[in-house]
Design a protein around this motif. Structure first.
Motif, PDB file in Angstrom:
ATOM      1  N   GLY A 125      23.830 -72.389  66.253  1.00 52.09           N
ATOM      2  CA  GLY A 125      23.405 -72.904  67.541  1.00 52.09           C
ATOM      3  C   GLY A 125      22.842 -71.822  68.432  1.00 52.09           C
ATOM      4  O   GLY A 125      22.561 -70.712  67.975  1.00 52.09           O
ATOM      5  N   PRO A 126      22.681 -72.134  69.723  1.00 55.75           N
ATOM      6  CA  PRO A 126      22.087 -71.183  70.661  1.00 55.75           C
ATOM      7  C   PRO A 126      23.038 -70.038  70.982  1.00 55.75           C
ATOM      8  O   PRO A 126      24.204 -70.069  70.594  1.00 55.75           O
ATOM      9  N   ALA A 127      22.552 -69.030  71.722  1.00 52.51           N
ATOM     10  CA  ALA A 127      23.359 -67.865  72.074  1.00 52.51           C
ATOM     11  C   ALA A 127      24.674 -68.282  72.735  1.00 52.51           C
ATOM     12  O   ALA A 127      25.711 -67.655  72.536  1.00 52.51           O
ATOM     13  N   LYS A 128      24.622 -69.359  73.498  1.00 54.39           N
ATOM     14  CA  LYS A 128      25.834 -69.796  74.207  1.00 54.39           C
ATOM     15  C   LYS A 128      26.940 -70.276  73.269  1.00 54.39           C
ATOM     16  O   LYS A 128      28.091 -70.414  73.690  1.00 54.39           O
ATOM     17  N   ALA A 129      26.604 -70.548  72.017  1.00 57.72           N
ATOM     18  CA  ALA A 129      27.639 -70.947  71.064  1.00 57.72           C
ATOM     19  C   ALA A 129      28.625 -69.807  70.819  1.00 57.72           C
ATOM     20  O   ALA A 129      29.701 -70.018  70.261  1.00 57.72           O
ATOM     21  N   GLN A 130      28.253 -68.587  71.269  1.00 56.97           N
ATOM     22  CA  GLN A 130      29.190 -67.457  71.236  1.00 56.97           C
ATOM     23  C   GLN A 130      30.491 -67.804  71.945  1.00 56.97           C
ATOM     24  O   GLN A 130      31.574 -67.414  71.512  1.00 56.97           O
ATOM     25  N   GLU A 131      30.370 -68.532  73.064  1.00 52.60           N
ATOM     26  CA  GLU A 131      31.566 -68.912  73.831  1.00 52.60           C
ATOM     27  C   GLU A 131      32.503 -69.744  72.968  1.00 52.60           C
ATOM     28  O   GLU A 131      33.719 -69.591  73.016  1.00 52.60           O
ATOM     29  N   THR A 132      31.904 -70.644  72.191  1.00 55.29           N
ATOM     30  CA  THR A 132      32.701 -71.511  71.325  1.00 55.29           C
ATOM     31  C   THR A 132      33.410 -70.676  70.261  1.00 55.29           C
ATOM     32  O   THR A 132      34.582 -70.894  69.952  1.00 55.29           O
ATOM     33  N   LEU A 133      32.674 -69.692  69.711  1.00 59.28           N
ATOM     34  CA  LEU A 133      33.276 -68.823  68.704  1.00 59.28           C
ATOM     35  C   LEU A 133      34.387 -67.964  69.327  1.00 59.28           C
ATOM     36  O   LEU A 133      35.419 -67.741  68.703  1.00 59.28           O
ATOM     37  N   ARG A 134      34.179 -67.506  70.569  1.00 54.38           N
ATOM     38  CA  ARG A 134      35.234 -66.723  71.248  1.00 54.38           C
ATOM     39  C   ARG A 134      36.483 -67.577  71.432  1.00 54.38           C
ATOM     40  O   ARG A 134      37.606 -67.080  71.361  1.00 54.38           O
ATOM     41  N   THR A 135      36.294 -68.864  71.691  1.00 53.53           N
ATOM     42  CA  THR A 135      37.442 -69.772  71.808  1.00 53.53           C
ATOM     43  C   THR A 135      38.207 -69.819  70.486  1.00 53.53           C
ATOM     44  O   THR A 135      39.438 -69.746  70.461  1.00 53.53           O
ATOM     45  N   ALA A 136      37.454 -69.913  69.388  1.00 59.96           N
ATOM     46  CA  ALA A 136      38.092 -69.940  68.065  1.00 59.96           C
ATOM     47  C   ALA A 136      38.834 -68.626  67.817  1.00 59.96           C
ATOM     48  O   ALA A 136      39.955 -68.619  67.280  1.00 59.96           O
ATOM     49  N   LEU A 137      38.225 -67.516  68.231  1.00 61.60           N
ATOM     50  CA  LEU A 137      38.867 -66.208  68.053  1.00 61.60           C
ATOM     51  C   LEU A 137      40.130 -66.114  68.907  1.00 61.60           C
ATOM     52  O   LEU A 137      41.142 -65.563  68.482  1.00 61.60           O
ATOM     53  N   ALA A 138      40.066 -66.683  70.105  1.00 59.02           N
ATOM     54  CA  ALA A 138      41.227 -66.649  70.997  1.00 59.02           C
ATOM     55  C   ALA A 138      42.360 -67.518  70.452  1.00 59.02           C
ATOM     56  O   ALA A 138      43.534 -67.232  70.650  1.00 59.02           O
ATOM     57  N   MET A 139      42.004 -68.586  69.746  1.00 59.79           N
ATOM     58  CA  MET A 139      43.039 -69.435  69.141  1.00 59.79           C
ATOM     59  C   MET A 139      43.716 -68.702  67.990  1.00 59.79           C
ATOM     60  O   MET A 139      44.899 -68.919  67.719  1.00 59.79           O
ATOM     61  N   GLY A 140      42.950 -67.819  67.279  1.00 61.84           N
ATOM     62  CA  GLY A 140      43.572 -67.080  66.184  1.00 61.84           C
ATOM     63  C   GLY A 140      42.662 -66.747  65.018  1.00 61.84           C
ATOM     64  O   GLY A 140      43.113 -66.148  64.042  1.00 61.84           O
ATOM     65  N   ALA A 141      41.383 -67.130  65.083  1.00 57.96           N
ATOM     66  CA  ALA A 141      40.461 -66.738  64.021  1.00 57.96           C
ATOM     67  C   ALA A 141      40.288 -65.220  64.062  1.00 57.96           C
ATOM     68  O   ALA A 141      40.475 -64.587  65.109  1.00 57.96           O
ATOM     69  N   ASP A 142      39.972 -64.602  62.906  1.00 59.25           N
ATOM     70  CA  ASP A 142      39.910 -63.138  62.831  1.00 59.25           C
ATOM     71  C   ASP A 142      38.544 -62.580  63.195  1.00 59.25           C
ATOM     72  O   ASP A 142      38.438 -61.532  63.808  1.00 59.25           O
ATOM     73  N   ARG A 143      37.483 -63.269  62.753  1.00 56.91           N
ATOM     74  CA  ARG A 143      36.145 -62.822  63.118  1.00 56.91           C
ATOM     75  C   ARG A 143      35.192 -64.009  63.094  1.00 56.91           C
ATOM     76  O   ARG A 143      35.562 -65.097  62.621  1.00 56.91           O
ATOM     77  N   ALA A 144      33.992 -63.779  63.619  1.00 57.06           N
ATOM     78  CA  ALA A 144      33.090 -64.911  63.795  1.00 57.06           C
ATOM     79  C   ALA A 144      31.672 -64.547  63.397  1.00 57.06           C
ATOM     80  O   ALA A 144      31.274 -63.371  63.435  1.00 57.06           O
ATOM     81  N   ILE A 145      30.930 -65.560  63.002  1.00 54.52           N
ATOM     82  CA  ILE A 145      29.514 -65.398  62.672  1.00 54.52           C
ATOM     83  C   ILE A 145      28.736 -66.464  63.443  1.00 54.52           C
ATOM     84  O   ILE A 145      29.024 -67.660  63.314  1.00 54.52           O
ATOM     85  N   LEU A 146      27.782 -66.002  64.249  1.00 55.40           N
ATOM     86  CA  LEU A 146      26.894 -66.947  64.934  1.00 55.40           C
ATOM     87  C   LEU A 146      25.541 -66.921  64.229  1.00 55.40           C
ATOM     88  O   LEU A 146      24.896 -65.875  64.140  1.00 55.40           O
ATOM     89  N   VAL A 147      25.141 -68.068  63.721  1.00 53.31           N
ATOM     90  CA  VAL A 147      23.797 -68.182  63.155  1.00 53.31           C
ATOM     91  C   VAL A 147      22.947 -68.771  64.268  1.00 53.31           C
ATOM     92  O   VAL A 147      22.989 -69.961  64.553  1.00 53.31           O
TER      93      VAL A 147
END
Lengths: 310, 248
Positions: free
Chosen positions: B64-86
């Motif tokens: 998604g768009p650059a703002k989808a970073q926020e969604t990934l940060r939410t996942a990281l805050a819940m407990g995911a270890d790392r994230a990939i934004l395409v």
């Protein structure tokens, strides 16, 4: 004229009603061939051959196809699609499981839960929980479509006389196996095909109160019983009672919503009902914005009174 | 084993969407956006499997768009270890998303891919099944319960008549239904910690995926409006109405 392959949903012995709506939608696209896949499905194939509008029935009878595991069914359909222009199925949990797998194997986009056929490749479908209707046109060579059953009239289950042709090619993928199922037993009409539905929400307090309040009214009306997500999450009724965006989509003649506020996710599942009746003590509840007939008051006195007067 | 979870940034589920007057789509300007509710359940399930010692690392991916970073940060805050934004500003259809996820899975080799059963914006319910098809792996859709047993995963699925249980060979794809779990809230310290977790940014082209749409949206319109109803005063009036309708 396009050749259309329609998935026949069945329980091993009878064709499910949802298939009849899919046949109606498919007939708008072209010549309809019905696919009956399963194990020991001679009876189902014979029943499918009687559906009005079906010109041929393909019967794929193989132990690997029992229980409609997507890993075994999708390759069979994908191979058959060499001779067809479109694959159409009613949007049941079975088809929602299988159809996207078929679409990906064919490298085409799927059009989910269509409401109408506007042209050979143009369809309408609901988005945002039914708060908007999109008209979409496919550019793919082959179509994969699921049909919202409540949006199309059901084809006659009898009157047709299609030939049944056996097809082979099913194989066990070795990737998945069926362990078992727990099917809720019910003497009532099935939720998605019922003419009248009585639905209860969180206000029913607990399972016993739900049962003692909603069931007698449903019995009097010969209705199916539905529920909001809140009632399901609270454990009043099993989850296959849930009406809404993430549960079942229904469009009965009469929908009676008891103690349901009317969140947009619930409305997505029932706002195409012909007549909506709401009983709720909160006169500002959103359900009254879609209800044709509203009664404001305490359901614990009103519902028994209503049941008694019917 | 590694778990890959997919998350989508969508309109918040409490917001009533407004169709644009020109019929080109739904107005998303200045509308609250959140993680798709089914994806929260997917992230939660991955975290629970990690807490049980079944999963060793959780990678969250979003297209998604650059703002989808926020969604990934939410996942990281819940407990995911790392994230990939395409990252892409185009609207990406389920088939293209599935191809991108396949590309990520080819690189990451997860034992389990967990997706939500559907996104509440396009209501397609396709991506998980398509990912499974493209990878040639089994799928456990509409999961109500997930149990990893050795080299397979047992999935209890919500189906029309009730529940069904299937056993899938790992690696597998599972899509989450509502009752799988109750997602946790990210705590403030975890939100702070999430800011320093790795988030890689990629493009669809990195996975060789063409995101050109196969479906052209000709028009988006309001659903038919129901005509205003009436309120009846008492049960007798309601019974009379039911008789008029021929149901009593």
């Amino acid at each position: 004229m396009a050749n259309v392959l329609v998935w026949v949903e069945h329980d091993g012995s009878a064709v499910k009603d949802a298939t009849l709506a899919a046949v109606t939608a498919a007939a708008k696209l072209g010549d309809v061939t019905a696919l009956v896949a399963g194990s020991g499905v001679d009876g189902v194939a014979a029943a499918a051959a009687q559906i009005e509008g079906v010109s041929k029935v393909l019967k794929a009878d193989d132990a690997a196809l029992a229980n409609a595991l997507a890993e075994n069914v999708a390759p069979l359909i994908t191979n058959l699609m060499a001779g067809y222009d479109a694959f159409v199925a009613a949007a049941t949990t079975t088809a929602k499981n299988v159809a996207p797998r078929v679409a990906a194997l064919l490298n085409v986009a799927q059009v989910s839960e269509i409401l109408s056929v506007e042209g050979p490749k143009t369809f309408t479908r609901p988005i945002y929980a039914g708060n908007a209707i999109a008209t979409v046109e496919s550019s793919d060579a082959k179509l994969v479509i699921t049909v919202r059953g409540t949006a199309f009239a059901k084809a006659n289950a009898t009157g047709g006389s299609a030939a049944v042709e056996a097809v082979s090619g099913a194989a066990e993928s070795g990737l998945s196996s069926f362990v078992g199922s727990e099917i809720a037993k019910s003497e009532r009409p099935e939720l998605t095909s019922a003419k009248i539905i009585v639905s209860g929400g969180r206000a029913l307090k607990d399972a016993a109160t739900f049962e003692s309040t909603i069931t007698p009214l449903a019995d009097k009306l010969g209705a199916a019983i539905g529920a909001s997500r809140a009632a399901v999450d609270a454990g009043y009724v099993p989850n296959d009672y849930q009406v809404g965006q993430t549960g079942k989509i229904v469009a009965p003649e009469v929908y009676v919503a008891v103690g349901i506020s009317g969140a947009i996710q619930h409305l997505a599942g029932m706002k195409d009902s012909k007549t909506i009746i709401a009983i709720n003590k909160d006169e500002d509840a959103p359900i009254f914005q879609v209800a044709d007939i509203g009664l404001v008051g305490d359901l614990f006195t009103l519902v028994p009174e209503l049941t008694g007067k019917l | 084993m590694k778990a890959l979870v997919t998350v989508k940034r969508v309109i918040d589920y409490n917001v009533k969407p407004r169709v644009k007057a020109d019929g080109t789509g739904v107005d998303l300007a200045n509308v609250k956006m959140s993680m798709n509710p089914f994806d929260e359940i997917a992230v939660e399930e991955a975290i629970r499997l990690k807490e049980k010692g079944v999963v060793t690392e959780i990678v969250a991916v979003s297209v998604g768009p650059a703002k989808a970073q926020e969604t990934l940060r939410t996942a990281l805050a819940m407990g995911a270890d790392r994230a990939i934004l395409v990252q892409t500003d185009d609207e990406v259809e389920p088939l293209a998303v599935a191809k991108i996820v396949k590309g990520v899975a080819d690189e990451e080799a997860p034992g389990l891919i967990i997706t939500g059963k559907q996104a509440i914006d396009d209501d397609s319910n396709q991506v998980g099944q398509m990912v499974a098809a493209l990878l040639g792996r089994p799928q456990g859709t509409f999961a109500n319960e997930i149990t990893v047993e050795g080299d397979s995963v047992v999935v209890k699925r919500e189906i029309d008549g009730g529940l069904e249980t299937v056993k899938l060979a790992l690696p597998a794809v599972v899509t989450t239904d509502l009752r799988l779990n109750e997602p946790r809230y990210a705590s403030l310290p975890n939100i702070m910690k999430a800011k320093s977790k790795p988030l890689a940014t990629k493009a669809p082209a990195d996975y060789g995926v063409d995101t050109a749409p196969r479906l052209k949206t000709l028009k988006v319109s309001e659903p038919p409006v129901r005509s205003a109803g009436i309120k009846v005063a008492d049960v007798d009036a309601l019974v009379a109405k039911l008789k008029e309708l021929g149901v009593a």
